[in-house]
Design a protein around this motif. Structure first.
Motif, PDB file in Angstrom:
ATOM      1  N   GLY A  24       0.763  -1.228   0.000  1.00  0.00           N
ATOM      2  CA  GLY A  24       0.000   0.000   0.000  1.00  0.00           C
ATOM      3  C   GLY A  24       0.795   1.279   0.000  1.00  0.00           C
ATOM      4  N   ARG A  25       2.097   1.209  -0.007  1.00  0.00           N
ATOM      5  CA  ARG A  25       2.911   2.431   0.007  1.00  0.00           C
ATOM      6  C   ARG A  25       3.842   2.499  -1.196  1.00  0.00           C
ATOM      7  N   ASP A  26       3.545   1.723  -2.233  1.00  0.00           N
ATOM      8  CA  ASP A  26       4.404   1.712  -3.419  1.00  0.00           C
ATOM      9  C   ASP A  26       4.494   3.086  -4.075  1.00  0.00           C
ATOM     10  N   GLU A  27       3.368   3.800  -4.128  1.00  0.00           N
ATOM     11  CA  GLU A  27       3.376   5.130  -4.729  1.00  0.00           C
ATOM     12  C   GLU A  27       4.226   6.100  -3.909  1.00  0.00           C
ATOM     13  N   ALA A  28       4.102   6.044  -2.592  1.00  0.00           N
ATOM     14  CA  ALA A  28       4.899   6.910  -1.722  1.00  0.00           C
ATOM     15  C   ALA A  28       6.385   6.591  -1.867  1.00  0.00           C
ATOM     16  N   LEU A  29       6.713   5.310  -1.987  1.00  0.00           N
ATOM     17  CA  LEU A  29       8.109   4.904  -2.173  1.00  0.00           C
ATOM     18  C   LEU A  29       8.644   5.440  -3.499  1.00  0.00           C
ATOM     19  N   GLN A  30       7.852   5.362  -4.552  1.00  0.00           N
ATOM     20  CA  GLN A  30       8.273   5.859  -5.861  1.00  0.00           C
ATOM     21  C   GLN A  30       8.470   7.373  -5.835  1.00  0.00           C
ATOM     22  N   ILE A  31       7.571   8.084  -5.165  1.00  0.00           N
ATOM     23  CA  ILE A  31       7.702   9.543  -5.049  1.00  0.00           C
ATOM     24  C   ILE A  31       8.975   9.910  -4.296  1.00  0.00           C
ATOM     25  N   ALA A  32       9.253   9.212  -3.216  1.00  0.00           N
ATOM     26  CA  ALA A  32      10.474   9.477  -2.444  1.00  0.00           C
ATOM     27  C   ALA A  32      11.708   9.234  -3.306  1.00  0.00           C
ATOM     28  N   LYS A  33      11.706   8.139  -4.072  1.00  0.00           N
ATOM     29  CA  LYS A  33      12.852   7.843  -4.945  1.00  0.00           C
ATOM     30  C   LYS A  33      13.015   8.913  -6.018  1.00  0.00           C
ATOM     31  N   GLU A  34      11.907   9.406  -6.572  1.00  0.00           N
ATOM     32  CA  GLU A  34      11.984  10.455  -7.586  1.00  0.00           C
ATOM     33  C   GLU A  34      12.550  11.743  -7.007  1.00  0.00           C
ATOM     34  N   ARG A  35      12.103  12.109  -5.815  1.00  0.00           N
ATOM     35  CA  ARG A  35      12.567  13.355  -5.206  1.00  0.00           C
ATOM     36  C   ARG A  35      14.034  13.304  -4.816  1.00  0.00           C
ATOM     37  N   LEU A  36      14.535  12.116  -4.506  1.00  0.00           N
ATOM     38  CA  LEU A  36      15.955  11.962  -4.180  1.00  0.00           C
ATOM     39  C   LEU A  36      16.811  11.748  -5.421  1.00  0.00           C
ATOM     40  N   GLY A  37      16.166  11.647  -6.587  1.00  0.00           N
ATOM     41  CA  GLY A  37      16.904  11.454  -7.826  1.00  0.00           C
ATOM     42  C   GLY A  37      17.380  10.031  -8.022  1.00  0.00           C
ATOM     43  N   ILE A  38      16.750   9.088  -7.349  1.00  0.00           N
ATOM     44  CA  ILE A  38      17.157   7.689  -7.447  1.00  0.00           C
ATOM     45  C   ILE A  38      16.510   6.999  -8.637  1.00  0.00           C
ATOM     46  N   SER A  39      15.296   7.419  -8.996  1.00  0.00           N
ATOM     47  CA  SER A  39      14.559   6.738 -10.061  1.00  0.00           C
ATOM     48  C   SER A  39      14.948   7.218 -11.449  1.00  0.00           C
ATOM     49  N   GLY A  40      15.670   8.325 -11.535  1.00  0.00           N
ATOM     50  CA  GLY A  40      16.095   8.843 -12.832  1.00  0.00           C
ATOM     51  C   GLY A  40      15.058   9.724 -13.500  1.00  0.00           C
ATOM     52  N   LYS A  41      13.951  10.043 -12.817  1.00  0.00           N
ATOM     53  CA  LYS A  41      12.885  10.833 -13.418  1.00  0.00           C
ATOM     54  C   LYS A  41      12.939  12.309 -13.038  1.00  0.00           C
ATOM     55  N   ARG A  42      13.752  12.682 -12.086  1.00  0.00           N
ATOM     56  CA  ARG A  42      13.794  14.070 -11.614  1.00  0.00           C
ATOM     57  C   ARG A  42      15.097  14.712 -12.069  1.00  0.00           C
ATOM     58  N   GLU A  44      16.432  17.711 -10.942  1.00  0.00           N
ATOM     59  CA  GLU A  44      17.187  18.283  -9.827  1.00  0.00           C
ATOM     60  C   GLU A  44      16.881  17.509  -8.553  1.00  0.00           C
ATOM     61  N   PRO A  45      17.687  16.498  -8.238  1.00  0.00           N
ATOM     62  CA  PRO A  45      17.408  15.716  -7.033  1.00  0.00           C
ATOM     63  C   PRO A  45      17.626  16.545  -5.773  1.00  0.00           C
ATOM     64  N   SER A  46      16.855  16.225  -4.755  1.00  0.00           N
ATOM     65  CA  SER A  46      16.959  16.907  -3.473  1.00  0.00           C
ATOM     66  C   SER A  46      17.956  16.177  -2.585  1.00  0.00           C
ATOM     67  N   GLN A  47      18.626  16.910  -1.734  1.00  0.00           N
ATOM     68  CA  GLN A  47      19.534  16.320  -0.749  1.00  0.00           C
ATOM     69  C   GLN A  47      18.778  15.898   0.504  1.00  0.00           C
ATOM     70  N   THR A  48      17.545  16.422   0.656  1.00  0.00           N
ATOM     71  CA  THR A  48      16.762  16.189   1.862  1.00  0.00           C
ATOM     72  C   THR A  48      15.373  15.706   1.492  1.00  0.00           C
ATOM     73  N   LEU A  49      14.855  14.792   2.287  1.00  0.00           N
ATOM     74  CA  LEU A  49      13.488  14.298   2.108  1.00  0.00           C
ATOM     75  C   LEU A  49      12.808  14.291   3.470  1.00  0.00           C
ATOM     76  N   ILE A  50      11.654  14.936   3.558  1.00  0.00           N
ATOM     77  CA  ILE A  50      10.883  14.958   4.794  1.00  0.00           C
ATOM     78  C   ILE A  50       9.698  14.029   4.619  1.00  0.00           C
ATOM     79  N   VAL A  51       9.557  13.089   5.537  1.00  0.00           N
ATOM     80  CA  VAL A  51       8.428  12.167   5.524  1.00  0.00           C
ATOM     81  C   VAL A  51       7.586  12.493   6.745  1.00  0.00           C
ATOM     82  N   ARG A  52       6.334  12.871   6.517  1.00  0.00           N
ATOM     83  CA  ARG A  52       5.484  13.233   7.641  1.00  0.00           C
ATOM     84  C   ARG A  52       4.114  12.594   7.497  1.00  0.00           C
ATOM     85  N   GLY A  53       3.429  12.488   8.605  1.00  0.00           N
ATOM     86  CA  GLY A  53       2.092  11.911   8.603  1.00  0.00           C
ATOM     87  C   GLY A  53       1.669  11.563  10.017  1.00  0.00           C
ATOM     88  N   PHE A  54       0.459  11.064  10.127  1.00  0.00           N
ATOM     89  CA  PHE A  54      -0.086  10.688  11.426  1.00  0.00           C
ATOM     90  C   PHE A  54       0.676   9.497  11.993  1.00  0.00           C
TER      91      PHE A  54
END
Length: 79
Positions: A24-42, A44-54
């Motif tokens: 159930g978190r595959d989409e969130a995992l893919q978004i995190a990888k994209e933002r860090l520049g790991i998936s090759g789709k972004r 300008e990769p970010s050096q920082t990733l903030i994960v927040r939620g309840f």
């Protein structure tokens, strides 16, 4: 006990999860990888990733899975 199963051979790399069920978190995992520049789709990769939620929604599990992802291990080989 065989410590090779507990500790990673490479310093800084977390050992794999034993038979982890991660649903159930595959989409969130893919978004995190994209933002860090790991998936090759972004561009300008970010050096920082903030994960927040309840509490209890899987933030720690998501980051743990990301830290053991083969693409993340290849990009950040020193952990």
């Amino acid at each position: 006990k065989n410590l090779n199963k507990i500790f990673s051979e490479t310093a800084g790399i977390a050992p794999p999860f034993p038979e982890l069920i991660f649903i159930g978190r595959d989409e969130a995992l893919q978004i995190a990888k994209e933002r860090l520049g790991i998936s090759g789709k972004r561009e300008e990769p970010s050096q920082t990733l903030i994960v927040r939620g309840f509490p209890g929604v899987g933030k720690t599990t998501l980051v743990s899975v990301l830290s053991r992802d083969p693409d993340a291990v290849n990009k950040y080989s020193d952990g």
